[in-house]
Design a protein around this motif. Structure first.
Motif, PDB file in Angstrom:
ATOM      1  N   GLY A  54     -25.887  46.637 -99.884  1.00 33.26           N
ATOM      2  CA  GLY A  54     -25.362  47.751 -99.118  1.00 33.26           C
ATOM      3  C   GLY A  54     -25.767  49.106 -99.642  1.00 33.26           C
ATOM      4  N   ASN A  55     -26.270  49.161-100.880  1.00 31.73           N
ATOM      5  CA  ASN A  55     -26.733  50.421-101.440  1.00 31.73           C
ATOM      6  C   ASN A  55     -28.222  50.618-101.157  1.00 31.73           C
ATOM      7  OD1 ASN A  55     -24.246  51.205-102.568  1.00 31.73           O
ATOM      8  ND2 ASN A  55     -24.579  49.884-104.340  1.00 31.73           N
ATOM      9  N   THR A  56     -28.752  51.735-101.619  1.00 27.08           N
ATOM     10  CA  THR A  56     -30.177  51.993-101.453  1.00 27.08           C
ATOM     11  C   THR A  56     -30.819  52.244-102.811  1.00 27.08           C
ATOM     12  OG1 THR A  56     -29.768  54.365-101.126  1.00 27.08           O
ATOM     13  CG2 THR A  56     -29.908  52.974 -99.151  1.00 27.08           C
ATOM     14  N   GLY A  57     -32.087  51.895-102.915  1.00 25.85           N
ATOM     15  CA  GLY A  57     -32.832  52.167-104.121  1.00 25.85           C
ATOM     16  C   GLY A  57     -32.438  51.348-105.325  1.00 25.85           C
ATOM     17  N   CYS A  58     -31.820  50.182-105.114  1.00 27.57           N
ATOM     18  CA  CYS A  58     -31.469  49.315-106.240  1.00 27.57           C
ATOM     19  C   CYS A  58     -32.740  48.742-106.871  1.00 27.57           C
ATOM     20  CB  CYS A  58     -30.578  48.169-105.780  1.00 27.57           C
ATOM     21  SG  CYS A  58     -28.922  48.651-105.273  1.00 27.57           S
ATOM     22  N   VAL A  59     -32.643  48.389-108.140  1.00 27.32           N
ATOM     23  CA  VAL A  59     -33.782  47.786-108.834  1.00 27.32           C
ATOM     24  C   VAL A  59     -34.261  46.553-108.081  1.00 27.32           C
ATOM     25  CG1 VAL A  59     -34.558  46.705-110.975  1.00 27.32           C
ATOM     26  CG2 VAL A  59     -32.992  48.654-111.065  1.00 27.32           C
ATOM     27  N   GLU A  60     -33.331  45.726-107.629  1.00 26.68           N
ATOM     28  CA  GLU A  60     -33.695  44.503-106.915  1.00 26.68           C
ATOM     29  C   GLU A  60     -34.378  44.800-105.584  1.00 26.68           C
ATOM     30  OE1 GLU A  60     -30.986  40.866-105.426  1.00 26.68           O
ATOM     31  OE2 GLU A  60     -31.092  41.103-107.615  1.00 26.68           O
ATOM     32  N   ALA A  61     -34.007  45.905-104.950  1.00 19.27           N
ATOM     33  CA  ALA A  61     -34.617  46.274-103.675  1.00 19.27           C
ATOM     34  C   ALA A  61     -36.035  46.793-103.855  1.00 19.27           C
ATOM     35  CB  ALA A  61     -33.765  47.338-102.972  1.00 19.27           C
ATOM     36  N   ILE A  62     -36.415  47.040-105.111  1.00 22.94           N
ATOM     37  CA  ILE A  62     -37.766  47.503-105.421  1.00 22.94           C
ATOM     38  C   ILE A  62     -38.580  46.423-106.132  1.00 22.94           C
ATOM     39  CG2 ILE A  62     -39.102  49.196-106.772  1.00 22.94           C
ATOM     40  CD1 ILE A  62     -36.676  51.107-106.436  1.00 22.94           C
ATOM     41  N   ALA A  63     -37.912  45.671-107.015  1.00 23.30           N
ATOM     42  CA  ALA A  63     -38.638  44.763-107.904  1.00 23.30           C
ATOM     43  C   ALA A  63     -38.380  43.288-107.670  1.00 23.30           C
ATOM     44  CB  ALA A  63     -38.309  45.113-109.356  1.00 23.30           C
ATOM     45  N   GLY A  64     -37.448  42.929-106.785  1.00 21.72           N
ATOM     46  CA  GLY A  64     -37.255  41.527-106.458  1.00 21.72           C
ATOM     47  C   GLY A  64     -38.458  40.987-105.680  1.00 21.72           C
ATOM     48  N   ASP A  65     -38.661  39.689-105.712  1.00 23.11           N
ATOM     49  CA  ASP A  65     -39.832  39.096-105.045  1.00 23.11           C
ATOM     50  C   ASP A  65     -39.958  39.507-103.588  1.00 23.11           C
ATOM     51  OD1 ASP A  65     -40.713  37.825-107.305  1.00 23.11           O
ATOM     52  OD2 ASP A  65     -39.947  35.841-106.765  1.00 23.11           O
TER      53      ASP A  65
END
Length: 391
Positions: free
Chosen positions: A259-270
């Motif tokens: 629900g957030n934006t710019g999370c590490v996972e939203a950038i670096a997850g597969d």
């Protein structure tokens, strides 16, 4: 399906006995003098703690065959008899179930893999039950009872209640997995977050042995982090300590499933990397394997996506080190297959974000197959069996 006793456990009924047992498990074989030094217990307290454990057969004197290559060991050290009990560990991913049979020293004796075609809890539970039955049959050949089952699942897992509160990759909410699995297997069941379970295994048997403070960062489908602080695995008041995948490091970044934006996972997850590669290349990249291949072929857009991911991971590790000051950060996970593509960015971003002497933290990589994650699940079952849950 057969059941095993829910009441028998290692006779480590005091904190001192639990401390002695786990010390020997992680560092043994050890003489009584070495045990006293490592635990800071008196010689009398060590003797009192060791006696019932030896009478029950969980601790024995002498070096086993697997440790005889260690030259210079004293003649009669105390060690854990790994063959005294067996445990089953199960790691559930979004598309596979991995199960292992281990001994009391968490050495894998048998491993099984099963594709996961249906993520509905009932279907997953049936698959787990089938694998457990196979391993119980294998255990018959060792002539030793299976004393516990550990289950490792990604997401928000309440170990105390045995409930999977939320697992994004399985799309589960409030699944009472421990009770359900206990009913169908007849075994005592421990359920934990998969990264925390792997952290337990690393603390007892891996790169965290002997460290009072370390962090395990996993990269792959998700970005996870297990924390050990003052010798204890930290889950936090709400059970989600270490969720660095949901640090928002870019307010203008991509949306995250949390629900957030710019999370590490939203950038670096597969899946995030795959999406980014599609965006910058315009190619119909289907999965992380194709994205990885494209980057290794030198495609600049694909390489940029991995570089961006590495920077996000490095900044997240810097945040962990700044807040907790661990002796070591261990990077693991299936995402290490792409490590050559973002190692430099991880190092640079970590160095830039770590404050002062925190930059001296030992950051190491440790590739671990999913069988090791299942072994971590078995380690949590061993924890529960010997009454030394370090939470």
């Amino acid at each position: 399906m057969r059941s095993t006793s829910r009441t028998e456990a290692v006779p480590a009924s005091t904190p001192a006995a639990s401390l002695v047992f786990t010390t020997v498990l992680s560092h043994g074989p050890l003489t009584r003098t070495e045990i006293a030094r490592r635990t800071t217990l008196s010689s009398a307290a060590v003797t009192k703690a060791v006696r019932p454990l030896m009478e029950a057969g969980y601790l024995v004197e002498g070096v086993d065959e697997e440790a005889r290559s260690s030259l210079g060991r004293p003649a009669n050290p105390v060690r854990v008899d790994g063959g005294r009990a067996l445990f089953i560990g199960v790691k559930v991913t979004g598309d596979e179930i991995i199960a292992v049979l281990t001994d009391l020293c968490c050495r894998i004796r048998v491993a099984r893999h099963l594709p996961l075609t249906d993520r509905e809890p009932g279907a997953v539970l049936a698959a787990i039950a089938g694998l457990v039955q196979e391993l119980l049959t294998e255990a018959d050949g060792f002539g030793v009872e299976v004393r516990g089952l550990g289950l490792a699942v990604s997401g928000d897992v309440d170990r105390t209640a045995g409930v999977v509160r939320y697992s994004p990759f399985l799309d589960w909410r409030d699944v009472p997995l421990a009770d359900l699995a206990g009913t169908v297997t007849g075994l005592p069941v421990t359920v934990d977050n998969d990264v925390r379970a792997l952290t337990v295994a690393e603390q007892w048997f891996g790169a965290g042995v002997g460290l009072s403070d370390f962090a395990l960062v996993t990269v792959g489908a998700g970005i996870g982090c297990g924390l050990v602080v003052h010798g204890r695995v930290v889950s936090g008041a709400h059970g989600v300590a270490g969720e660095i995948g949901h640090l928002s490091i870019d307010p203008l970044g991509p949306p995250c499933h949390c629900g957030n934006t710019g999370c590490v996972e939203a950038i670096a997850g597969d899946s995030a990397i795959v999406r980014r590669v599609r965006e910058v290349t315009g190619l119909p990249v289907a999965d992380s394997g194709q994205a990885l291949e494209l980057a290794h072929q030198g495609d600049p857009g694909a390489k940029e996506a991995y570089a961006r991911a590495g920077e996000a991971i490095g900044r997240a590790i810097g945040a962990v080190v700044n807040v907790l000051g661990p002796q070591r950060v261990i990077i693991s996970g299936e995402g290490l297959a792409a490590y050559d593509l973002f190692a430099e960015q991880i190092r640079d971003a970590f160095a830039a974000s770590a404050f002062g002497t925190a930059a001296q933290c030992d950051v190491m990589t440790r590739p671990l197959p999913f069988e090791e994650w299942a072994r971590g699940a078995a380690a949590t079952a061993i924890q529960s069996f010997i009454g030394t849950d370090t939470y």
